[in-house]
Scaffold this motif. Structure first.
Motif, PDB file in Angstrom:
ATOM      1  N   PRO A 217     -57.672  57.466  52.801  1.00  0.00           N
ATOM      2  CA  PRO A 217     -58.538  56.390  53.305  1.00  0.00           C
ATOM      3  C   PRO A 217     -59.936  56.860  53.703  1.00  0.00           C
ATOM      4  N   ARG A 218     -60.853  55.917  53.668  1.00  0.00           N
ATOM      5  CA  ARG A 218     -62.212  56.174  54.136  1.00  0.00           C
ATOM      6  C   ARG A 218     -62.213  56.423  55.651  1.00  0.00           C
ATOM      7  N   ILE A 219     -63.187  57.173  56.104  1.00  0.00           N
ATOM      8  CA  ILE A 219     -63.318  57.455  57.531  1.00  0.00           C
ATOM      9  C   ILE A 219     -63.479  56.143  58.296  1.00  0.00           C
ATOM     10  N   GLY A 220     -62.652  55.960  59.317  1.00  0.00           N
ATOM     11  CA  GLY A 220     -62.734  54.769  60.149  1.00  0.00           C
ATOM     12  C   GLY A 220     -61.904  53.596  59.670  1.00  0.00           C
ATOM     13  N   LYS A 221     -61.202  53.739  58.551  1.00  0.00           N
ATOM     14  CA  LYS A 221     -60.431  52.611  58.031  1.00  0.00           C
ATOM     15  C   LYS A 221     -59.182  52.349  58.883  1.00  0.00           C
ATOM     16  N   TYR A 222     -58.555  53.404  59.385  1.00  0.00           N
ATOM     17  CA  TYR A 222     -57.313  53.223  60.143  1.00  0.00           C
ATOM     18  C   TYR A 222     -57.428  53.835  61.534  1.00  0.00           C
ATOM     19  N   ASN A 223     -56.802  53.171  62.478  1.00  0.00           N
ATOM     20  CA  ASN A 223     -56.711  53.683  63.843  1.00  0.00           C
ATOM     21  C   ASN A 223     -55.568  54.693  63.950  1.00  0.00           C
ATOM     22  N   LYS A 224     -55.468  55.350  65.101  1.00  0.00           N
ATOM     23  CA  LYS A 224     -54.425  56.363  65.276  1.00  0.00           C
ATOM     24  C   LYS A 224     -53.018  55.794  65.151  1.00  0.00           C
ATOM     25  N   ASP A 225     -52.853  54.518  65.492  1.00  0.00           N
ATOM     26  CA  ASP A 225     -51.535  53.900  65.369  1.00  0.00           C
ATOM     27  C   ASP A 225     -51.251  53.376  63.966  1.00  0.00           C
ATOM     28  N   GLY A 226     -52.192  53.615  63.040  1.00  0.00           N
ATOM     29  CA  GLY A 226     -52.004  53.200  61.653  1.00  0.00           C
ATOM     30  C   GLY A 226     -52.478  51.799  61.341  1.00  0.00           C
ATOM     31  N   SER A 227     -52.943  51.067  62.322  1.00  0.00           N
ATOM     32  CA  SER A 227     -53.434  49.706  62.076  1.00  0.00           C
ATOM     33  C   SER A 227     -54.779  49.761  61.352  1.00  0.00           C
ATOM     34  N   PRO A 228     -55.000  48.882  60.375  1.00  0.00           N
ATOM     35  CA  PRO A 228     -56.246  48.945  59.600  1.00  0.00           C
ATOM     36  C   PRO A 228     -57.407  48.255  60.296  1.00  0.00           C
ATOM     37  N   ASN A 229     -58.602  48.776  60.077  1.00  0.00           N
ATOM     38  CA  ASN A 229     -59.832  48.128  60.511  1.00  0.00           C
ATOM     39  C   ASN A 229     -60.520  47.493  59.305  1.00  0.00           C
ATOM     40  N   LYS A 230     -61.207  46.409  59.535  1.00  0.00           N
ATOM     41  CA  LYS A 230     -61.985  45.790  58.474  1.00  0.00           C
ATOM     42  C   LYS A 230     -63.250  46.615  58.227  1.00  0.00           C
ATOM     43  N   ILE A 231     -63.513  46.916  56.959  1.00  0.00           N
ATOM     44  CA  ILE A 231     -64.790  47.522  56.579  1.00  0.00           C
ATOM     45  C   ILE A 231     -65.437  46.534  55.610  1.00  0.00           C
ATOM     46  N   PRO A 232     -66.149  45.550  56.130  1.00  0.00           N
ATOM     47  CA  PRO A 232     -66.668  44.479  55.265  1.00  0.00           C
ATOM     48  C   PRO A 232     -67.760  44.971  54.332  1.00  0.00           C
ATOM     49  N   GLY A 233     -67.860  44.325  53.181  1.00  0.00           N
ATOM     50  CA  GLY A 233     -68.953  44.621  52.267  1.00  0.00           C
ATOM     51  C   GLY A 233     -70.275  44.148  52.844  1.00  0.00           C
ATOM     52  N   HIS A 234     -71.381  44.698  52.328  1.00  0.00           N
ATOM     53  CA  HIS A 234     -72.679  44.437  52.947  1.00  0.00           C
ATOM     54  C   HIS A 234     -73.344  43.172  52.423  1.00  0.00           C
ATOM     55  N   ASN A 235     -72.850  42.598  51.300  1.00  0.00           N
ATOM     56  CA  ASN A 235     -73.553  41.447  50.728  1.00  0.00           C
ATOM     57  C   ASN A 235     -72.568  40.552  49.982  1.00  0.00           C
ATOM     58  N   GLN A 236     -72.083  39.539  50.680  1.00  0.00           N
ATOM     59  CA  GLN A 236     -71.106  38.628  50.089  1.00  0.00           C
ATOM     60  C   GLN A 236     -71.712  37.801  48.954  1.00  0.00           C
ATOM     61  N   VAL A 237     -73.002  37.543  49.024  1.00  0.00           N
ATOM     62  CA  VAL A 237     -73.676  36.788  47.962  1.00  0.00           C
ATOM     63  C   VAL A 237     -73.636  37.578  46.652  1.00  0.00           C
ATOM     64  N   TYR A 238     -73.872  38.900  46.731  1.00  0.00           N
ATOM     65  CA  TYR A 238     -73.756  39.743  45.536  1.00  0.00           C
ATOM     66  C   TYR A 238     -72.353  39.653  44.938  1.00  0.00           C
ATOM     67  N   SER A 239     -71.355  39.666  45.815  1.00  0.00           N
ATOM     68  CA  SER A 239     -69.971  39.603  45.332  1.00  0.00           C
ATOM     69  C   SER A 239     -69.711  38.295  44.607  1.00  0.00           C
ATOM     70  N   VAL A 240     -70.200  37.194  45.164  1.00  0.00           N
ATOM     71  CA  VAL A 240     -70.028  35.886  44.516  1.00  0.00           C
ATOM     72  C   VAL A 240     -70.743  35.856  43.171  1.00  0.00           C
ATOM     73  N   LEU A 241     -71.977  36.328  43.146  1.00  0.00           N
ATOM     74  CA  LEU A 241     -72.733  36.348  41.890  1.00  0.00           C
ATOM     75  C   LEU A 241     -72.047  37.230  40.859  1.00  0.00           C
ATOM     76  N   GLY A 242     -71.496  38.355  41.311  1.00  0.00           N
ATOM     77  CA  GLY A 242     -70.777  39.227  40.395  1.00  0.00           C
ATOM     78  C   GLY A 242     -69.590  38.537  39.757  1.00  0.00           C
ATOM     79  N   VAL A 243     -68.857  37.759  40.551  1.00  0.00           N
ATOM     80  CA  VAL A 243     -67.693  37.046  40.011  1.00  0.00           C
ATOM     81  C   VAL A 243     -68.134  35.960  39.033  1.00  0.00           C
ATOM     82  N   ILE A 244     -69.237  35.285  39.308  1.00  0.00           N
ATOM     83  CA  ILE A 244     -69.736  34.275  38.369  1.00  0.00           C
ATOM     84  C   ILE A 244     -70.089  34.915  37.029  1.00  0.00           C
ATOM     85  N   ILE A 245     -70.737  36.081  37.072  1.00  0.00           N
ATOM     86  CA  ILE A 245     -71.067  36.789  35.829  1.00  0.00           C
ATOM     87  C   ILE A 245     -69.796  37.199  35.096  1.00  0.00           C
TER      88      ILE A 245
END
Length: 478
Positions: A217-245
């Motif tokens: 896993p990426r640094i900071g993705k999981y806590n010591k108890d194994g629970s995951p943290n959200k690492i959100p993407g930086h640009n949701q609009v890019y993601s939407v445009l990418g899916v349209i393409i």
């Protein structure tokens, strides 16, 4: 009027002398020309999907890695194109010899010259020139490799993209492609995978899964108890445009696999199924996320679209529009829950590559064993009817064998290749480089230089105000 007509004919003869004095084209020549133009356009649409993947993956990851994620799309497609031309195309579609003839892999057609097609009898049913067939098949392996990179995102070294890109293109992908599309053993038992739910998507996703597990896993993705943290993407609009393409590009992916624009417009029927499945996947994933989270989740909806596309890719030519809707909706729901399940199990798949392309690819390939109609199976000339249309369990069993064979093969080969890379040049960047961001550590500049510089200076100033040392060389995580 007559004078103007004569002038027009004279100009036409000067500008296009070959056409002006050429013999009238035969029906066969016109048909070949139309088919060739159609397949070339389809190849361009699928290659354009690389732009969609670049936007989707960059938007779904952090700002400090955006330039790296987008830029390596160009790099890896270039590597893929050269390797596939030299060896991959021959291994996938060339003729074998002796024991291996048309069963495991091809042994002819390496360093393809774009003119002579004698070495590719598995592609001889189409009247499209071999150079265009190559470009179309290249666009597919390029998509498969782009899927694989999802599992490497935000923590893999740049040299890994060179090495694994070459080996995936000439050692892994072509073998399964030959089994299904090149006259190999899976084609002989009637496996139905019209445009590549297994050949393209499951292969890329399986490689991504192996990479994700080996890279950890990426640094900071999981806590010591194994629970995951959200690492959100930086640009949701890019993601939407990418899916349209990607949505637009898929009209080359599935309909283009007919390799023909002639006849009764079968490619239009495939386009209809493809679009209906994607629409169903979008709606189903959005609704299920709304129920599960209490809020409608946009990334889940986007994954639902992609999962539906992946699932219908195998079955688009074998099922009715109603079947396509069912396959797409189920894919969107399955992908939503498997993405959550993998994340809770400690598997940090940054863009959910295996859930979207692997799980949905498995479902889509198996789906023809349920939904394939006898009429469409006969039209395509591959396999038979599915369980729901009187075919019994036979086609479903064939589909299962194909999925299991491809999954096991790619799993083992990817593990061997990536383990060897890890023991030699290494797979993962250092902790400091990962925190810094791959834009700066691998390329010396940021994809967003002004914003990242401003963010770095703010972090540094805040640290100095609190009596902490200046840390300008390590910018704030974005």
């Amino acid at each position: 009027m007559i004078k103007k007509t004569m002038i027009g004919l004279g100009l036409f003869a000067i500008l296009f002398p070959a056409l002006a004095f050429a013999e009238p084209a035969t029906n066969e020549q016109l048909q070949a020309a139309i088919n060739s133009v159609w397949v070339l356009i389809a190849a361009m649409l699928v290659i354009f999907m690389q732009a969609g993947f670049a936007l989707l993956e960059a938007g779904s990851t952090r700002m400090k890695n955006a330039g790296h994620v987008a830029g390596k799309t160009i790099l890896t497609f270039g590597i893929c194109a050269l390797a596939f031309w030299a060896f991959g195309f021959g291994l996938a579609f060339g003729d074998g010899s002796g024991l291996f003839r048309n069963n495991l892999f091809g042994l002819t057609g390496f360093f393809m010259d774009g003119v002579h097609a004698e070495a590719f009898t598995s592609l001889s049913a189409s009247d499209v020139p071999i150079a265009i067939k190559f470009l179309f098949q290249l666009s597919f392996v390029g998509v498969s490799l782009a899927i694989a990179w999802g599992g490497f995102a935000e923590r893999a070294k740049l040299p890994v993209y060179f090495i694994f890109g070459v080996l995936f293109t000439i050692v892994i992908y072509p073998i399964v492609a030959h089994w299904v599309w090149g006259g190999g053993w899976l084609s002989k038992i009637g496996m139905q995978d019209f445009a590549g739910s297994t050949v393209v998507h499951l292969q890329g996703a399986t490689a991504a899964l192996v990479a994700t597990i080996l890279l950890k896993p990426r640094i900071g993705k999981y806590n010591k108890d194994g629970s995951p943290n959200k690492i959100p993407g930086h640009n949701q609009v890019y993601s939407v445009l990418g899916v349209i393409i990607i949505w637009i590009g898929w009209f080359g992916f599935n309909p283009g696999s007919t390799l023909s624009a002639m006849g009764d417009g079968f490619f239009g029927f495939i386009a209809l199924n493809t679009n209906l499945a994607a629409a169903a996947g979008a709606v189903a994933a959005m609704i299920i996320s709304w129920i599960y989270f209490g809020k409608s989740d946009i990334p889940s909806m986007l994954n639902g679209v992609l999962a539906a596309f992946v699932a219908i890719t195998a079955s688009c030519a074998f099922v009715t529009p109603l079947g396509a809707i069912a396959i797409g909706a189920i894919a969107g729901i399955i992908t939503f829950f498997t993405a959550i399940w993998f994340e809770k199990r400690g598997i940090d798949d940054p863009v959910y590559a295996f859930s979207v392309h692997g799980v949905a690819g498995i479902w889509g390939t198996l789906a023809t064993g349920f939904f394939a109609t006898p009429e469409l199976a006969k039209t395509v000339g591959v396999g038979g009817a599915g369980l729901f249309y009187g075919g019994g369990l036979h086609q479903l069993w064939v589909q299962f064998i194909g999925v299991a064979g491809a999954l096991i093969f790619v799993l083992i080969l990817s593990y061997i290749v990536l383990t060897l890379i890890n023991k030699t040049v290494g797979l993962r960047v250092t902790e400091e480089e990962e925190i810094m961001g791959l834009d700066l550590s691998e390329h010396g500049t940021y994809g967003y230089p002004e914003q990242m510089k401003h963010s770095t200076e703010e972090t540094s100033d805040a640290g100095q105000a609190a009596g902490k040392p200046d840390n300008r060389s390590v910018p704030a995580s974005s």
